[in-house]
Design a protein around this motif. Structure first.
Motif, mmCIF file in Angstrom:
data_model
loop_
_atom_site.group_PDB
_atom_site.id
_atom_site.type_symbol
_atom_site.label_atom_id
_atom_site.label_comp_id
_atom_site.label_asym_id
_atom_site.label_seq_id
_atom_site.Cartn_x
_atom_site.Cartn_y
_atom_site.Cartn_z
ATOM 1 N N ALA A 29 15.628 26.798 -49.127
ATOM 2 C CA ALA A 29 16.273 26.001 -48.082
ATOM 3 C C ALA A 29 15.290 24.983 -47.519
ATOM 4 N N ALA A 30 14.024 25.364 -47.397
ATOM 5 C CA ALA A 30 13.005 24.455 -46.874
ATOM 6 C C ALA A 30 12.842 23.240 -47.791
ATOM 7 N N THR A 31 12.826 23.466 -49.093
ATOM 8 C CA THR A 31 12.693 22.365 -50.051
ATOM 9 C C THR A 31 13.890 21.434 -49.962
ATOM 10 N N LEU A 32 15.090 22.005 -49.925
ATOM 11 C CA LEU A 32 16.289 21.184 -49.862
ATOM 12 C C LEU A 32 16.344 20.399 -48.548
ATOM 13 N N SER A 33 15.969 21.029 -47.455
ATOM 14 C CA SER A 33 15.947 20.359 -46.161
ATOM 15 C C SER A 33 14.962 19.188 -46.178
ATOM 16 N N HIS A 34 13.795 19.410 -46.754
ATOM 17 C CA HIS A 34 12.780 18.353 -46.856
ATOM 18 C C HIS A 34 13.303 17.189 -47.695
ATOM 19 N N ARG A 35 13.927 17.504 -48.828
ATOM 20 C CA ARG A 35 14.473 16.455 -49.686
ATOM 21 C C ARG A 35 15.561 15.669 -48.969
ATOM 22 N N LEU A 36 16.386 16.360 -48.191
ATOM 23 C CA LEU A 36 17.439 15.692 -47.441
ATOM 24 C C LEU A 36 16.843 14.715 -46.432
ATOM 25 N N ARG A 37 15.809 15.135 -45.738
ATOM 26 C CA ARG A 37 15.164 14.244 -44.762
ATOM 27 C C ARG A 37 14.557 13.014 -45.456
ATOM 28 N N GLN A 38 13.946 13.231 -46.615
ATOM 29 C CA GLN A 38 13.394 12.100 -47.364
ATOM 30 C C GLN A 38 14.498 11.158 -47.825
ATOM 31 N N PHE A 39 15.617 11.730 -48.259
ATOM 32 C CA PHE A 39 16.753 10.924 -48.693
ATOM 33 C C PHE A 39 17.283 10.085 -47.533
ATOM 34 N N GLU A 40 17.384 10.685 -46.358
ATOM 35 C CA GLU A 40 17.822 9.950 -45.173
ATOM 36 C C GLU A 40 16.854 8.808 -44.858
ATOM 37 N N GLN A 41 15.569 9.056 -44.989
ATOM 38 C CA GLN A 41 14.584 7.994 -44.744
ATOM 39 C C GLN A 41 14.752 6.857 -45.744
ATOM 40 N N THR A 42 14.978 7.203 -47.001
ATOM 41 C CA THR A 42 15.186 6.195 -48.035
ATOM 42 C C THR A 42 16.428 5.364 -47.742
ATOM 43 N N LEU A 43 17.495 6.029 -47.312
ATOM 44 C CA LEU A 43 18.747 5.329 -47.016
ATOM 45 C C LEU A 43 18.641 4.478 -45.751
ATOM 46 N N GLY A 44 17.838 4.935 -44.799
ATOM 47 C CA GLY A 44 17.683 4.208 -43.553
ATOM 48 C C GLY A 44 18.657 4.631 -42.460
ATOM 49 N N PHE A 45 19.349 5.748 -42.660
ATOM 50 C CA PHE A 45 20.239 6.284 -41.627
ATOM 51 C C PHE A 45 20.367 7.796 -41.796
ATOM 52 N N LYS A 46 20.747 8.440 -40.703
ATOM 53 C CA LYS A 46 20.928 9.889 -40.708
ATOM 54 C C LYS A 46 22.286 10.235 -41.303
ATOM 55 N N LEU A 47 22.303 11.246 -42.141
ATOM 56 C CA LEU A 47 23.543 11.727 -42.725
ATOM 57 C C LEU A 47 24.164 12.840 -41.877
ATOM 58 N N PHE A 48 23.315 13.592 -41.197
ATOM 59 C CA PHE A 48 23.770 14.742 -40.411
ATOM 60 C C PHE A 48 23.218 14.696 -38.998
ATOM 61 N N LYS A 49 24.001 15.225 -38.065
ATOM 62 C CA LYS A 49 23.515 15.556 -36.722
ATOM 63 C C LYS A 49 23.095 17.016 -36.816
ATOM 64 N N ARG A 50 21.904 17.312 -36.386
ATOM 65 C CA ARG A 50 21.387 18.676 -36.497
ATOM 66 C C ARG A 50 21.191 19.260 -35.113
ATOM 67 N N ASN A 51 21.586 20.509 -34.957
ATOM 68 C CA ASN A 51 21.194 21.259 -33.779
ATOM 69 C C ASN A 51 20.764 22.637 -34.252
ATOM 70 N N HIS A 52 20.510 23.548 -33.376
ATOM 71 C CA HIS A 52 19.930 24.836 -33.767
ATOM 72 C C HIS A 52 20.857 25.687 -34.623
ATOM 73 N N THR A 53 22.148 25.557 -34.454
ATOM 74 C CA THR A 53 23.050 26.461 -35.143
ATOM 75 C C THR A 53 23.916 25.823 -36.206
ATOM 76 N N ARG A 54 24.023 24.493 -36.220
ATOM 77 C CA ARG A 54 24.885 23.871 -37.221
ATOM 78 C C ARG A 54 24.511 22.419 -37.476
ATOM 79 N N ALA A 59 28.768 9.631 -38.446
ATOM 80 C CA ALA A 59 29.790 8.682 -38.929
ATOM 81 C C ALA A 59 29.318 8.040 -40.231
ATOM 82 N N GLU A 60 28.032 7.663 -40.266
ATOM 83 C CA GLU A 60 27.472 7.076 -41.496
ATOM 84 C C GLU A 60 27.521 8.071 -42.641
ATOM 85 N N GLY A 61 27.196 9.326 -42.339
ATOM 86 C CA GLY A 61 27.230 10.370 -43.354
ATOM 87 C C GLY A 61 28.609 10.590 -43.913
#
Length: 87
Positions: A29-54, A59-61
């Motif tokens: 999960a840590a690897t996938l989470s890291h890759r997702l964050r890198q992908f968001e940086q590459t795209l230039g926008f956030k795909l997900f809103k993150r909080n502690h439980t979900r 909208a962009e995502g």
């Protein structure tokens, strides 16, 4: 476009969580989470809103997901056509 990251993004949505998608993709999960964050940086926008439980799509995502499905389908069709052409 990094098609592997695109497929991972789709897998996260389809699975409902990073942890479940990571299991299906044979990743931590840590690897996938890291890759997702890198992908968001590459795209230039956030795909997900993150909080502690979900996580939920931004909208962009949401709009990117619709296009991601079409891109992924088209990419698979191209790969299949190229494979058939080289047989």
């Amino acid at each position: 476009m990094d098609f592997a990251r695109l497929a991972e993004f789709i897998a996260i949505i389809d699975a409902g969580s990073i942890a479940q998608a990571a299991t299906k993709l044979n990743l931590s999960a840590a690897t996938l989470s890291h890759r997702l964050r890198q992908f968001e940086q590459t795209l230039g926008f956030k795909l997900f809103k993150r909080n502690h439980t979900r996580m939920e799509l931004t909208a962009e995502g949401y709009y990117f997901y619709q296009d991601a499905l079409r891109i992924s389908q088209h990419y698979r069709a191209i790969k299949q056509a190229m494979h058939q052409a080289t047989e």
